[in-house]
Design a protein around this motif. Structure first.
Motif, PDB file in Angstrom:
ATOM      1  N   THR A  77      50.724  43.840  90.756  1.00 50.29           N
ATOM      2  CA  THR A  77      49.633  42.892  90.934  1.00 50.29           C
ATOM      3  C   THR A  77      50.086  41.659  91.714  1.00 50.29           C
ATOM      4  O   THR A  77      51.107  41.061  91.399  1.00 50.29           O
ATOM      5  CB  THR A  77      49.111  42.436  89.551  1.00 50.29           C
ATOM      6  N   ALA A  78      49.319  41.310  92.749  1.00 49.13           N
ATOM      7  CA  ALA A  78      49.573  40.036  93.436  1.00 49.13           C
ATOM      8  C   ALA A  78      49.280  38.936  92.426  1.00 49.13           C
ATOM      9  O   ALA A  78      48.216  38.919  91.819  1.00 49.13           O
ATOM     10  CB  ALA A  78      48.689  39.905  94.672  1.00 49.13           C
ATOM     11  N   ASP A  79      50.237  38.052  92.229  1.00 49.43           N
ATOM     12  CA  ASP A  79      50.084  37.088  91.144  1.00 49.43           C
ATOM     13  C   ASP A  79      50.828  35.799  91.461  1.00 49.43           C
ATOM     14  O   ASP A  79      51.408  35.632  92.525  1.00 49.43           O
ATOM     15  CB  ASP A  79      50.604  37.693  89.843  1.00 49.43           C
ATOM     16  N   THR A  80      50.866  34.927  90.477  1.00 53.49           N
ATOM     17  CA  THR A  80      51.503  33.631  90.603  1.00 53.49           C
ATOM     18  C   THR A  80      53.003  33.724  90.358  1.00 53.49           C
ATOM     19  O   THR A  80      53.442  34.454  89.477  1.00 53.49           O
ATOM     20  CB  THR A  80      50.891  32.648  89.588  1.00 53.49           C
ATOM     21  N   GLY A  81      53.764  32.982  91.140  1.00 56.04           N
ATOM     22  CA  GLY A  81      55.197  32.838  90.911  1.00 56.04           C
ATOM     23  C   GLY A  81      55.557  31.374  91.058  1.00 56.04           C
ATOM     24  O   GLY A  81      54.996  30.666  91.905  1.00 56.04           O
ATOM     25  N   VAL A  82      56.444  30.885  90.223  1.00 52.89           N
ATOM     26  CA  VAL A  82      56.924  29.513  90.328  1.00 52.89           C
ATOM     27  C   VAL A  82      58.440  29.531  90.244  1.00 52.89           C
ATOM     28  O   VAL A  82      59.026  30.367  89.544  1.00 52.89           O
ATOM     29  CB  VAL A  82      56.343  28.593  89.222  1.00 52.89           C
ATOM     30  N   GLY A  83      59.101  28.643  90.991  1.00 49.65           N
ATOM     31  CA  GLY A  83      60.559  28.646  90.989  1.00 49.65           C
ATOM     32  C   GLY A  83      61.159  27.288  91.280  1.00 49.65           C
ATOM     33  O   GLY A  83      60.488  26.379  91.768  1.00 49.65           O
ATOM     34  N   VAL A  84      62.443  27.187  90.969  1.00 51.77           N
ATOM     35  CA  VAL A  84      63.213  25.985  91.254  1.00 51.77           C
ATOM     36  C   VAL A  84      64.566  26.421  91.813  1.00 51.77           C
ATOM     37  O   VAL A  84      65.112  27.445  91.397  1.00 51.77           O
ATOM     38  CB  VAL A  84      63.379  25.106  89.981  1.00 51.77           C
TER      39      VAL A  84
END
Length: 152
Positions: A125-132
């Motif tokens: 699924t195309a979805d949200t990703g968050v990173g640092v």
């Protein structure tokens, strides 16, 4: 939610790593204690940056520049993604796949070169990703060496 801490003072050091969730109610928890020896103990973090992607299958976090001998460490969380892969020039430190109570995938990786882009791709699924991403500075003499301790 990601937190990075670095020891200052004599290297190598000793002590207890304590993680406190005061004010945070995480659905999933995974601790990665990654020991770096030979880092700059007065100013260990050269730079950091964050990034996010929405309705996508890739996430990139870009650092301004990574000096030769420094380490770029990055951590990301991904919604309903599956088969999350580390980016080019990245070495996965821990694969925090969801096993119960939700579907968030977590990944922590390191890059030993000078590539400024820390990235991940995933299928499903195309979805949200968050990173640092954080650049750790090496000590004045020599390159950092590492040891991984994973508490899951």
């Amino acid at each position: 939610h990601s937190q990075f801490y670095s020891q200052t003072g004599a290297s190598p050091g000793s002590g207890t790593a304590t993680i406190n969730y005061t004010g945070i109610n995480p659905e999933r928890k995974s601790w990665v204690v990654w020991e770096v020896i030979g880092h700059d103990t007065s100013t260990p973090v050269s730079e950091s940056n964050t990034g996010s992607a929405n309705a996508a299958n890739a996430l990139s976090v870009t650092l301004a520049s990574v000096a030769a001998g420094n380490l770029a460490v990055s951590s990301g969380g991904f919604g309903r993604a599956s088969a999350v892969a580390p980016g080019t020039n990245e070495t996965e430190l821990v694969n925090g796949e969801a096993s119960s109570g939700g579907s968030v995938e977590m990944r922590t990786q390191v890059q030993y070169g000078t590539d400024t882009t820390q990235n991940w791709t995933w299928t499903g699924t195309a979805d949200t990703g968050v990173g640092v991403a954080v650049e750790w500075a090496q000590a004045a003499a020599g390159s950092p060496s590492t040891q991984i301790i994973i508490i899951d």
